[in-house]
Scaffold this motif. Sequence first.
Motif, PDB file in Angstrom:
ATOM      1  N   ALA A 128       0.851  -1.196   0.000  1.00  0.00           N
ATOM      2  CA  ALA A 128       0.000   0.000   0.000  1.00  0.00           C
ATOM      3  C   ALA A 128       0.885   1.245   0.000  1.00  0.00           C
ATOM      4  CB  ALA A 128      -0.886  -0.002   1.232  1.00  0.00           C
ATOM      5  N   TYR A 129       0.577   2.198  -0.894  1.00  0.00           N
ATOM      6  CA  TYR A 129       1.282   3.466  -0.961  1.00  0.00           C
ATOM      7  C   TYR A 129       0.288   4.585  -0.689  1.00  0.00           C
ATOM      8  CZ  TYR A 129       5.078   0.915  -3.211  1.00  0.00           C
ATOM      9  OH  TYR A 129       6.080   0.042  -3.482  1.00  0.00           O
ATOM     10  N   ASP A 130       0.797   5.700  -0.159  1.00  0.00           N
ATOM     11  CA  ASP A 130      -0.086   6.822   0.136  1.00  0.00           C
ATOM     12  C   ASP A 130      -0.319   7.723  -1.071  1.00  0.00           C
ATOM     13  OD1 ASP A 130       2.471   7.810   0.067  1.00  0.00           O
ATOM     14  OD2 ASP A 130       2.223   9.139   1.780  1.00  0.00           O
ATOM     15  N   LYS A 131       0.319   7.408  -2.212  1.00  0.00           N
ATOM     16  CA  LYS A 131       0.124   8.191  -3.432  1.00  0.00           C
ATOM     17  C   LYS A 131       0.401   7.315  -4.648  1.00  0.00           C
ATOM     18  CE  LYS A 131       4.737   9.974  -2.691  1.00  0.00           C
ATOM     19  NZ  LYS A 131       5.519  11.131  -2.394  1.00  0.00           N
ATOM     20  N   ASP A 132       0.000   7.800  -5.830  1.00  0.00           N
ATOM     21  CA  ASP A 132       0.263   7.065  -7.059  1.00  0.00           C
ATOM     22  C   ASP A 132       1.741   7.144  -7.406  1.00  0.00           C
ATOM     23  OD1 ASP A 132      -2.368   6.354  -7.423  1.00  0.00           O
ATOM     24  OD2 ASP A 132      -2.823   8.129  -8.626  1.00  0.00           O
ATOM     25  N   LEU A 133       2.286   6.059  -7.903  1.00  0.00           N
ATOM     26  CA  LEU A 133       3.677   6.044  -8.329  1.00  0.00           C
ATOM     27  C   LEU A 133       3.770   6.517  -9.773  1.00  0.00           C
ATOM     28  CD1 LEU A 133       4.761   2.611  -6.837  1.00  0.00           C
ATOM     29  CD2 LEU A 133       5.141   4.887  -5.901  1.00  0.00           C
ATOM     30  N   PRO A 134       4.851   7.206 -10.138  1.00  0.00           N
ATOM     31  CA  PRO A 134       4.988   7.696 -11.507  1.00  0.00           C
ATOM     32  C   PRO A 134       5.215   6.547 -12.483  1.00  0.00           C
ATOM     33  CG  PRO A 134       6.992   8.095 -10.282  1.00  0.00           C
ATOM     34  CD  PRO A 134       5.986   7.552  -9.302  1.00  0.00           C
ATOM     35  N   GLU A 135       4.899   6.800 -13.750  1.00  0.00           N
ATOM     36  CA  GLU A 135       5.105   5.815 -14.797  1.00  0.00           C
ATOM     37  C   GLU A 135       5.859   6.460 -15.948  1.00  0.00           C
ATOM     38  OE1 GLU A 135       1.450   4.143 -16.094  1.00  0.00           O
ATOM     39  OE2 GLU A 135       0.812   3.616 -14.088  1.00  0.00           O
ATOM     40  N   ASN A 136       6.613   5.650 -16.677  1.00  0.00           N
ATOM     41  CA  ASN A 136       7.257   6.140 -17.891  1.00  0.00           C
ATOM     42  C   ASN A 136       6.215   6.210 -18.990  1.00  0.00           C
ATOM     43  OD1 ASN A 136       9.852   6.309 -16.839  1.00  0.00           O
ATOM     44  ND2 ASN A 136      10.363   4.227 -17.375  1.00  0.00           N
ATOM     45  N   PRO A 137       6.069   7.375 -19.621  1.00  0.00           N
ATOM     46  CA  PRO A 137       5.075   7.497 -20.691  1.00  0.00           C
ATOM     47  C   PRO A 137       5.419   6.603 -21.877  1.00  0.00           C
ATOM     48  CG  PRO A 137       6.444   9.463 -20.562  1.00  0.00           C
ATOM     49  CD  PRO A 137       6.807   8.602 -19.406  1.00  0.00           C
ATOM     50  N   GLY A 138       4.417   5.907 -22.400  1.00  0.00           N
ATOM     51  CA  GLY A 138       4.616   5.067 -23.570  1.00  0.00           C
ATOM     52  C   GLY A 138       5.325   3.755 -23.295  1.00  0.00           C
ATOM     53  N   ARG A 139       5.535   3.412 -22.038  1.00  0.00           N
ATOM     54  CA  ARG A 139       6.259   2.189 -21.674  1.00  0.00           C
ATOM     55  C   ARG A 139       5.439   0.962 -22.023  1.00  0.00           C
ATOM     56  NH1 ARG A 139       9.172  -1.658 -21.256  1.00  0.00           N
ATOM     57  NH2 ARG A 139       9.708  -2.684 -19.328  1.00  0.00           N
ATOM     58  N   LEU A 140       6.075  -0.002 -22.691  1.00  0.00           N
ATOM     59  CA  LEU A 140       5.443  -1.277 -23.020  1.00  0.00           C
ATOM     60  C   LEU A 140       6.085  -2.346 -22.139  1.00  0.00           C
ATOM     61  CD1 LEU A 140       5.426  -0.884 -26.901  1.00  0.00           C
ATOM     62  CD2 LEU A 140       3.565  -0.413 -25.296  1.00  0.00           C
ATOM     63  N   PRO A 141       5.318  -2.989 -21.254  1.00  0.00           N
ATOM     64  CA  PRO A 141       5.896  -3.885 -20.256  1.00  0.00           C
ATOM     65  C   PRO A 141       6.596  -5.111 -20.829  1.00  0.00           C
ATOM     66  CG  PRO A 141       3.502  -3.973 -20.192  1.00  0.00           C
ATOM     67  CD  PRO A 141       3.885  -2.879 -21.137  1.00  0.00           C
ATOM     68  N   TRP A 142       6.334  -5.467 -22.072  1.00  0.00           N
ATOM     69  CA  TRP A 142       6.964  -6.662 -22.635  1.00  0.00           C
ATOM     70  C   TRP A 142       8.290  -6.341 -23.332  1.00  0.00           C
ATOM     71  CZ3 TRP A 142       2.242  -4.723 -24.122  1.00  0.00           C
ATOM     72  CH2 TRP A 142       2.200  -4.060 -25.330  1.00  0.00           C
ATOM     73  N   LEU A 143       8.666  -5.052 -23.414  1.00  0.00           N
ATOM     74  CA  LEU A 143       9.940  -4.660 -24.004  1.00  0.00           C
ATOM     75  C   LEU A 143      10.949  -4.291 -22.921  1.00  0.00           C
ATOM     76  CD1 LEU A 143       8.715  -2.355 -26.909  1.00  0.00           C
ATOM     77  CD2 LEU A 143       9.396  -4.749 -27.034  1.00  0.00           C
TER      78      LEU A 143
END
Length: 42
Positions: free
Chosen positions: A7-22
């Motif tokens: 559990a986190y108290d805020k949303d975690l950042p994401e890399n824009p356009g990231r494809l999890p299978w690459l």
Amino acid sequence: MARSVFAYDKDLPENPGRLPWLKPDVHLVRDGKAETGWRVAE
């Protein structure tokens, strides 16, 4: 958004356009001057 195991108290950042299978070609770096506190680094 996927649910986290921990559990986190805020949303975690994401890399824009990231494809999890690459293989990652960029990563996030903590940056206090950035609006979100993170920036994308290559």
